[in-house]
Design an enzyme around this catalytic site. Structure first.
Site, PDB file in Angstrom:
ATOM      1  N   GLY A  52      36.111  32.942  35.029  1.00  0.00           N
ATOM      2  CA  GLY A  52      37.212  33.655  34.399  1.00  0.00           C
ATOM      3  C   GLY A  52      38.372  33.849  35.343  1.00  0.00           C
ATOM      4  O   GLY A  52      38.248  33.714  36.563  1.00  0.00           O
TER       5      GLY A  52
ATOM      6  N   GLY B 240      41.725  36.476  36.222  1.00  0.00           N
ATOM      7  CA  GLY B 240      42.278  37.810  36.027  1.00  0.00           C
ATOM      8  C   GLY B 240      43.522  37.997  36.852  1.00  0.00           C
ATOM      9  O   GLY B 240      43.906  37.123  37.643  1.00  0.00           O
TER      10      GLY B 240
ATOM     11  N   ASN C 240      40.241  35.115  40.700  1.00  0.00           N
ATOM     12  CA  ASN C 240      39.309  34.347  39.883  1.00  0.00           C
ATOM     13  C   ASN C 240      37.869  34.782  40.132  1.00  0.00           C
ATOM     14  O   ASN C 240      37.527  35.253  41.210  1.00  0.00           O
ATOM     15  CB  ASN C 240      39.433  32.850  40.193  1.00  0.00           C
ATOM     16  CG  ASN C 240      40.752  32.269  39.726  1.00  0.00           C
ATOM     17  OD1 ASN C 240      41.403  32.815  38.838  1.00  0.00           O
ATOM     18  ND2 ASN C 240      41.151  31.166  40.329  1.00  0.00           N
ATOM     19  N   VAL C 241      37.039  34.580  39.105  1.00  0.00           N
ATOM     20  CA  VAL C 241      35.603  34.840  39.227  1.00  0.00           C
ATOM     21  C   VAL C 241      34.875  33.509  39.079  1.00  0.00           C
ATOM     22  O   VAL C 241      35.162  32.732  38.163  1.00  0.00           O
ATOM     23  CB  VAL C 241      35.116  35.833  38.154  1.00  0.00           C
ATOM     24  CG1 VAL C 241      33.608  36.076  38.293  1.00  0.00           C
ATOM     25  CG2 VAL C 241      35.871  37.153  38.265  1.00  0.00           C
TER      26      VAL C 241
ATOM     27  N   LYS D   8      33.934  37.209  42.872  1.00  0.00           N
ATOM     28  CA  LYS D   8      35.345  37.440  42.567  1.00  0.00           C
ATOM     29  C   LYS D   8      36.133  37.318  43.854  1.00  0.00           C
ATOM     30  O   LYS D   8      35.881  38.044  44.819  1.00  0.00           O
ATOM     31  CB  LYS D   8      35.556  38.818  41.941  1.00  0.00           C
ATOM     32  CG  LYS D   8      37.021  39.086  41.600  1.00  0.00           C
ATOM     33  CD  LYS D   8      37.180  40.323  40.740  1.00  0.00           C
ATOM     34  CE  LYS D   8      38.624  40.471  40.278  1.00  0.00           C
ATOM     35  NZ  LYS D   8      38.793  41.591  39.338  1.00  0.00           N
TER      36      LYS D   8
ATOM     37  N   ASP E 147      40.540  51.544  34.851  1.00  0.00           N
ATOM     38  CA  ASP E 147      40.941  50.384  34.041  1.00  0.00           C
ATOM     39  C   ASP E 147      39.874  50.053  32.999  1.00  0.00           C
ATOM     40  O   ASP E 147      39.503  48.901  32.821  1.00  0.00           O
ATOM     41  CB  ASP E 147      41.194  49.178  34.947  1.00  0.00           C
ATOM     42  CG  ASP E 147      41.989  48.075  34.239  1.00  0.00           C
ATOM     43  OD1 ASP E 147      42.653  48.382  33.233  1.00  0.00           O
ATOM     44  OD2 ASP E 147      41.914  46.920  34.692  1.00  0.00           O
TER      45      ASP E 147
END
Length: 319
Positions: A61, A63, A67-68, A83, A173
């Site tokens: 993914g 963000g 990145n992850v 991450k 968050d």
């Protein structure tokens, strides 16, 4: 000739001795699965990227922070998620090191487990347990959730946040994209990268921007990031429940415009949940509306307080 070490997702270790003019594909000798296609010497280093003791297998993914990746640990076939943060700023690295020590000591079934961290090419990274499933954001793109299912998800989030709050940590968050539902149906709070110990001062957030998705962010958090409290997380849980129950987040009518959303929150003006889903039981509406109260003093004061009311509703509503 140059030697490279890799590992297939089946766990098999692979040693490759490559010529400079190599071009082709690589298959695992054990499971016969294609590992890399259209591979050349030029992109080999990129495809076999390593971070510490881990080989990166693929991007899971993207963000705003980085990145992850799915990765394998060298000494076994255990899969992890890593991450890697984009920033190389020294102040951010210092704050990261201060916060990660505390976050790594959190152990709760509904919090993602941090298994390690480090520095790679002047970029900080976190090693986490690898979860199979999907984010709540992905789920909500397909369906509106029933009230009882929403309450159960909220219960697990509140249990995890209550534990973190007792350690004096605010997530800051909470949103559907940071909530994961595993294949077994377990709810996990993820992406604690911007969580902070209350009372610690920072210069400012990256680029001076508001932290968090504005639709789920508490009004006081948008006005002044130093005003964040435990009740800010509770607001975000309520906003997440709002999204689950009607298919879109509160203040969606402002279409993500920061200024308009901010002014809407200042006036506490948004299309109410009861208007968007009139079939919801009044008791469920009450929980969401109280959690999303404009004034933090009017919200639930602790996650445990809200969790108890949510639990009672779970037992009352039909399955």
């Amino acid at each position: 000739m140059k030697i490279y070490n890799a590992r297939c997702q089946c766990g098999s270790a692979i040693k490759m001795e490559m010529r400079e003019d190599f071009s082709g594909q690589i298959f695992c000798g054990l499971c016969k699965k294609l590992i890399m296609s259209t591979l050349t010497q030029n992109n080999l280093e990129e495809n076999l990227q390593r971070v510490g003791d881990y080989l990166l297998l693929k991007v899971l993914g993207h963000g705003c922070a980085g990145n992850v990746y799915l990765a394998h640990r060298d000494n076994d076939s255990k899969q992890v998620a890593i991450k890697i943060f984009d920033s190389t700023d020294q102040q951010i690295a210092t704050r990261f090191n201060e916060n990660i020590q505390t976050l790594s000591r959190l152990h709760h079934p509904n919090l993602i487990k941090i298994q390690g961290w480090g520095n790679h090419n002047n970029k900080m990274y976190i090693v986490m347990e690898y979860l199979k499933g999907e984010t709540l954001k992905d789920r909500l793109q397909r369906e509106v959730l029933p009230a009882r299912r929403t309450l159960k998800i909220a219960y697990y989030i509140l249990d995890a946040l209550g534990y973190a709050h007792r350690k004096n940590i605010v997530h800051r968050d909470i949103k559907p994209g940071n909530l994961y539902i595993t294949g077994e149906g377990m709810v996990k709070v993820i992406d604690l990268g911007i969580a902070k110990i209350l009372g610690k001062t920072v210069s400012k957030t990256t680029n001076g921007e508001v932290v968090g998705n504005v639709e789920y962010t508490a009004p006081e958090q948008m006005e002044n990031i130093q005003n964040i409290s435990f009740q800010s997380d509770i607001y975000s849980v309520g906003a997440t429940m709002f999204h689950c129950l009607c298919g879109r987040p509160p203040y969606a009518e402002y279409q993500g415009n920061l200024l308009q959303t901010f002014m809407g929150k200042k006036r506490n003006k948004y299309i109410a949940l009861r208007e968007q889903n009139p079939s919801l039981p009044p008791a469920v509406l009450h929980v969401v509306e109280k959690a999303m109260s404009y004034n933090g003093n009017d919200r639930y004061q602790t996650c445990d307080e809200m969790k108890e009311e949510v639990y009672e509703l779970i037992n009352i509503l039909p399955k």
